[in-house]
Design a protein around this motif. Structure first.
Motif, PDB file in Angstrom:
ATOM      1  N   THR A  78     -10.488  11.429   0.637  1.00 28.32           N
ATOM      2  CA  THR A  78     -10.879  10.837  -0.635  1.00 28.32           C
ATOM      3  C   THR A  78     -12.363  11.031  -0.918  1.00 28.32           C
ATOM      4  O   THR A  78     -12.764  11.204  -2.074  1.00 28.32           O
ATOM      5  CB  THR A  78     -10.494   9.344  -0.649  1.00 28.32           C
ATOM      6  OG1 THR A  78      -9.073   9.262  -0.435  1.00 28.32           O
ATOM      7  CG2 THR A  78     -10.829   8.686  -1.952  1.00 28.32           C
ATOM      8  N   ALA A  89      -7.761   7.104  -3.954  1.00 24.69           N
ATOM      9  CA  ALA A  89      -8.070   5.796  -3.335  1.00 24.69           C
ATOM     10  C   ALA A  89      -6.866   4.868  -3.465  1.00 24.69           C
ATOM     11  O   ALA A  89      -6.524   4.144  -2.519  1.00 24.69           O
ATOM     12  CB  ALA A  89      -9.305   5.183  -3.995  1.00 24.69           C
ATOM     13  N   ARG A  90      -6.219   4.896  -4.610  1.00 27.15           N
ATOM     14  CA  ARG A  90      -5.012   4.082  -4.819  1.00 27.15           C
ATOM     15  C   ARG A  90      -3.912   4.505  -3.834  1.00 27.15           C
ATOM     16  O   ARG A  90      -3.241   3.658  -3.251  1.00 27.15           O
ATOM     17  CB  ARG A  90      -4.543   4.229  -6.264  1.00 27.15           C
ATOM     18  CG  ARG A  90      -3.539   3.203  -6.688  1.00 27.15           C
ATOM     19  CD  ARG A  90      -3.255   3.259  -8.184  1.00 27.15           C
ATOM     20  NE  ARG A  90      -4.496   3.302  -8.936  1.00 27.15           N
ATOM     21  CZ  ARG A  90      -4.714   4.064  -9.997  1.00 27.15           C
ATOM     22  NH1 ARG A  90      -3.772   4.856 -10.458  1.00 27.15           N
ATOM     23  NH2 ARG A  90      -5.867   4.046 -10.626  1.00 27.15           N
ATOM     24  N   ASP A 136      -4.379   5.974  -0.947  1.00 24.97           N
ATOM     25  CA  ASP A 136      -4.823   5.562   0.388  1.00 24.97           C
ATOM     26  C   ASP A 136      -4.512   4.086   0.630  1.00 24.97           C
ATOM     27  O   ASP A 136      -4.065   3.705   1.712  1.00 24.97           O
ATOM     28  CB  ASP A 136      -6.330   5.792   0.568  1.00 24.97           C
ATOM     29  CG  ASP A 136      -6.696   7.263   0.659  1.00 24.97           C
ATOM     30  OD1 ASP A 136      -5.785   8.115   0.812  1.00 24.97           O
ATOM     31  OD2 ASP A 136      -7.904   7.571   0.555  1.00 24.97           O
ATOM     32  N   GLU A 137      -4.755   3.246  -0.383  1.00 24.41           N
ATOM     33  CA  GLU A 137      -4.460   1.816  -0.267  1.00 24.41           C
ATOM     34  C   GLU A 137      -2.964   1.590  -0.059  1.00 24.41           C
ATOM     35  O   GLU A 137      -2.568   0.749   0.751  1.00 24.41           O
ATOM     36  CB  GLU A 137      -4.934   1.073  -1.510  1.00 24.41           C
ATOM     37  CG  GLU A 137      -6.427   0.943  -1.625  1.00 24.41           C
ATOM     38  CD  GLU A 137      -6.862   0.346  -2.961  1.00 24.41           C
ATOM     39  OE1 GLU A 137      -6.018  -0.257  -3.669  1.00 24.41           O
ATOM     40  OE2 GLU A 137      -8.054   0.478  -3.285  1.00 24.41           O
ATOM     41  N   LYS A 138      -2.139   2.332  -0.788  1.00 23.97           N
ATOM     42  CA  LYS A 138      -0.697   2.195  -0.660  1.00 23.97           C
ATOM     43  C   LYS A 138      -0.234   2.565   0.748  1.00 23.97           C
ATOM     44  O   LYS A 138       0.573   1.866   1.358  1.00 23.97           O
ATOM     45  CB  LYS A 138      -0.003   3.090  -1.693  1.00 23.97           C
ATOM     46  CG  LYS A 138       1.482   2.810  -1.848  1.00 23.97           C
ATOM     47  CD  LYS A 138       2.146   3.756  -2.834  1.00 23.97           C
ATOM     48  CE  LYS A 138       1.586   3.568  -4.226  1.00 23.97           C
ATOM     49  NZ  LYS A 138       2.303   4.410  -5.222  1.00 23.97           N
ATOM     50  N   ALA A 149      -2.082   2.473   3.443  1.00 26.36           N
ATOM     51  CA  ALA A 149      -2.598   1.448   4.363  1.00 26.36           C
ATOM     52  C   ALA A 149      -1.723   0.193   4.339  1.00 26.36           C
ATOM     53  O   ALA A 149      -1.455  -0.408   5.373  1.00 26.36           O
ATOM     54  CB  ALA A 149      -4.032   1.095   4.001  1.00 26.36           C
ATOM     55  N   ARG A 150      -1.258  -0.198   3.137  1.00 19.78           N
ATOM     56  CA  ARG A 150      -0.376  -1.362   3.036  1.00 19.78           C
ATOM     57  C   ARG A 150       0.936  -1.147   3.743  1.00 19.78           C
ATOM     58  O   ARG A 150       1.437  -2.021   4.438  1.00 19.78           O
ATOM     59  CB  ARG A 150      -0.111  -1.711   1.575  1.00 19.78           C
ATOM     60  CG  ARG A 150      -1.139  -2.681   1.004  1.00 19.78           C
ATOM     61  CD  ARG A 150      -0.772  -3.005  -0.388  1.00 19.78           C
ATOM     62  NE  ARG A 150      -1.130  -1.784  -1.110  1.00 19.78           N
ATOM     63  CZ  ARG A 150      -0.996  -1.567  -2.390  1.00 19.78           C
ATOM     64  NH1 ARG A 150      -0.457  -2.444  -3.144  1.00 19.78           N
ATOM     65  NH2 ARG A 150      -1.381  -0.456  -2.932  1.00 19.78           N
TER      66      ARG A 150
END
Length: 193
Positions: free
Chosen positions: A137, A181-182, A184-186, A188-189
């Protein structure tokens, strides 16, 4: 060749914009459109003796072919289907790219002050390419720096389509940065569940 510079400039730019749509999605089609832009750009920069930028197009082709295959390998690796020697695969392309960069730097006249701007643009582009091939990212903000430095350089050369494209690419990079980034967050969740 008697192809007008504007035709090379605009055809390469169109391919780049299309490629970014696929890059945001992390689709391998990105690499095909990106590679397609390289011929008109190479001809554009070679015809005006912008050797580092012309050499960068060859480096981009190496990254493009290599990146396409690596994304395939990474996809299979993430599914648990294979393992591969990542340092070797990434190292080979970087060694070739750095050799091309060293050659183009060697043939560039740095007494011409604007060639230092070209040098900064190409150096940052190599760093951004490294991040892109690894789907990092952080590569997006580096691309924005490439766009800022390149805009100044292309304005100096009078390549107005390239100049304007840098602003479009910077804006698209902001969107790409947010999208990755979105994603990556998904990921990670899902990993924490």
């Amino acid at each position: 060749m008697n192809i007008p510079q504007w035709a090379l400039d605009w055809s390469g730019s169109l391919c780049v914009v299309v490629s970014l749509v696929y890059l945001w999605r992390k689709s391998s089609t990105y690499w095909h459109w990106s590679n397609l832009s390289l011929l008109p750009y190479f001809l554009l920069f070679a015809s005006s003796a912008q050797w580092m930028l012309a050499g960068l197009q060859i480096t981009y082709l190496l990254f493009g072919i290599h990146g396409l295959y690596l994304w395939y390998l990474e996809s299979r690796k993430s599914k648990g289907e294979i393992r591969f020697n990542e340092p070797l695969w990434y190292g080979v392309t970087w060694a070739a790219s750095l050799a091309i960069f060293a050659y183009t730097v060697a043939v560039t006249d740095f007494r011409e002050a604007w060639n230092w701007v070209q040098f900064a643009s190409v150096t940052l582009a190599l760093v951004a390419n490294f991040g892109t091939t690894r789907k990092r990212t952080w590569s997006w903000p580096v691309w924005m720096l490439v766009n800022a430095v390149s805009a100044v350089y292309f304005q100096h050369l009078g390549l107005w389509a390239q100049f304007g494209l840098q602003f479009v690419l910077a804006a698209l990079s902001v969107w790409g940065w947010r999208e990755w980034a979105r994603q990556d967050e998904k990921v990670a969740r899902v990993a924490t569940v």
